[in-house]
Motif scaffolding. Structure first.
Motif, short mmCIF file in Angstrom:
data_model
loop_
_atom_site.label_atom_id
_atom_site.label_comp_id
_atom_site.label_asym_id
_atom_site.label_seq_id
_atom_site.Cartn_x
_atom_site.Cartn_y
_atom_site.Cartn_z
N GLN A 78 26.32 43.37 31.87
CA GLN A 78 25.14 42.73 32.45
C GLN A 78 24.54 41.75 31.45
O GLN A 78 24.06 40.69 31.82
CB GLN A 78 24.11 43.81 32.82
CG GLN A 78 23.07 43.36 33.79
CD GLN A 78 23.62 43.18 35.19
OE1 GLN A 78 24.67 43.66 35.55
NE2 GLN A 78 22.90 42.46 36.01
N LEU A 123 26.10 38.20 31.34
CA LEU A 123 26.04 37.38 32.55
C LEU A 123 25.06 36.24 32.39
O LEU A 123 24.08 36.34 31.65
CB LEU A 123 25.64 38.23 33.75
CG LEU A 123 26.63 39.29 34.20
CD1 LEU A 123 26.09 40.07 35.38
CD2 LEU A 123 27.97 38.67 34.55
N GLN A 153 25.21 35.41 39.49
CA GLN A 153 25.37 35.59 38.05
C GLN A 153 26.85 35.67 37.75
O GLN A 153 27.59 36.31 38.50
CB GLN A 153 24.65 36.85 37.57
CG GLN A 153 23.15 36.75 37.70
CD GLN A 153 22.46 37.92 37.05
OE1 GLN A 153 23.07 38.93 36.71
NE2 GLN A 153 21.16 37.80 36.87
N HIS A 154 27.27 35.04 36.66
CA HIS A 154 28.68 35.06 36.28
C HIS A 154 28.81 35.28 34.78
O HIS A 154 27.84 35.05 34.03
CB HIS A 154 29.38 33.76 36.72
CG HIS A 154 28.89 32.54 36.00
ND1 HIS A 154 29.40 32.14 34.78
CD2 HIS A 154 27.95 31.62 36.32
CE1 HIS A 154 28.80 31.04 34.38
NE2 HIS A 154 27.91 30.70 35.31
N PRO A 155 29.97 35.71 34.32
CA PRO A 155 30.16 35.91 32.88
C PRO A 155 29.91 34.61 32.11
O PRO A 155 30.34 33.54 32.52
CB PRO A 155 31.62 36.34 32.76
CG PRO A 155 31.97 36.90 34.10
CD PRO A 155 31.16 36.10 35.08
N VAL A 187 30.01 39.69 40.30
CA VAL A 187 29.58 38.36 40.76
C VAL A 187 29.19 38.44 42.24
O VAL A 187 28.14 37.93 42.64
CB VAL A 187 30.68 37.30 40.52
CG1 VAL A 187 30.32 35.98 41.20
CG2 VAL A 187 30.90 37.09 39.03
#
Length: 185
Positions: free
Chosen positions: A31, A34, A47-49, A173
């Motif tokens: 988390q 992100l 939200q993405h890495p 995601v």
């Protein structure tokens, strides 16, 4: 002999405890890694890495995310439906639309399966299939979300061999995806 059994039992207990801690800590650590993304036209957010590269889309593809090694990607597609659909009432129709489109776009797709949304997911339907890719067989998991006449697809792609490695990222995601409220209302 009983001392040996006791030592084995302690090792097993330590191993189980380590696994439980990894399961509990990994999502929290992930988390923190992100990064939020908000569509410039305010249609959606997710939200993405942080380590994945984002590329603004063209046409129906609004966004493409690439894992740095190129072994996985996520595309967000948008399609405006002719008429509004209700996710619960029209579930079977949505599955049919998505399955037909996959068969049309990916004529060599195989192992197509679909299942309904889960309580922790915003997706109406989740579709998974395999297809031939540039570097061998690929597995695609598609999360389809419908809000009124807006249909969003989150297309998650990786090789069949690497898919289990990336599946938790894909889920994360998809779970974070939110359709903007002002878009369809």
């Amino acid at each position: 002999m009983s001392a040996m059994k006791h030592a084995v039992a302690r090792r097993r207990c330590a191993l189980v405890l380590a696994v439980v801690l990894i399961i509990l800590i990994a999502p929290v650590a992930a988390q923190r890694d992100l990064q939020p993304y908000r569509d410039p036209y305010e249609r959606f957010s997710l939200q993405h890495p942080k380590s994945w590269q984002a590329l603004f889309g063209v046409g129906a593809t609004l966004l493409t995310l690439f894992e740095k090694s190129g072994k996985a990607s996520i595309q967000v597609e948008y399609f405006r439906l002719n008429q509004p659909l209700d996710a619960e009432r029209d579930y079977d129709l949505i599955v049919q639309i998505e399955s037909d489109l996959i068969r049309e776009r990916q004529p060599k797709s195989d192992q197509l399966k679909a299942w309904p949304m889960r309580a922790d997911m915003p997706a109406v339907v989740i579709v998974e299939f395999t297809r031939p890719g540039l570097r061998g067989a690929e597995r695609i998991r598609q999360f389809s979300l419908v809000k009124n006449a807006d249909l969003f697809r989150i297309m998650c792609v990786s090789s069949v061999a690497e898919f289990a490695r990336f599946a938790p990222v894909f889920e994360q995601v998809a779970r974070s995806f939110a359709i903007a409220t002002k878009r369809s209302e």
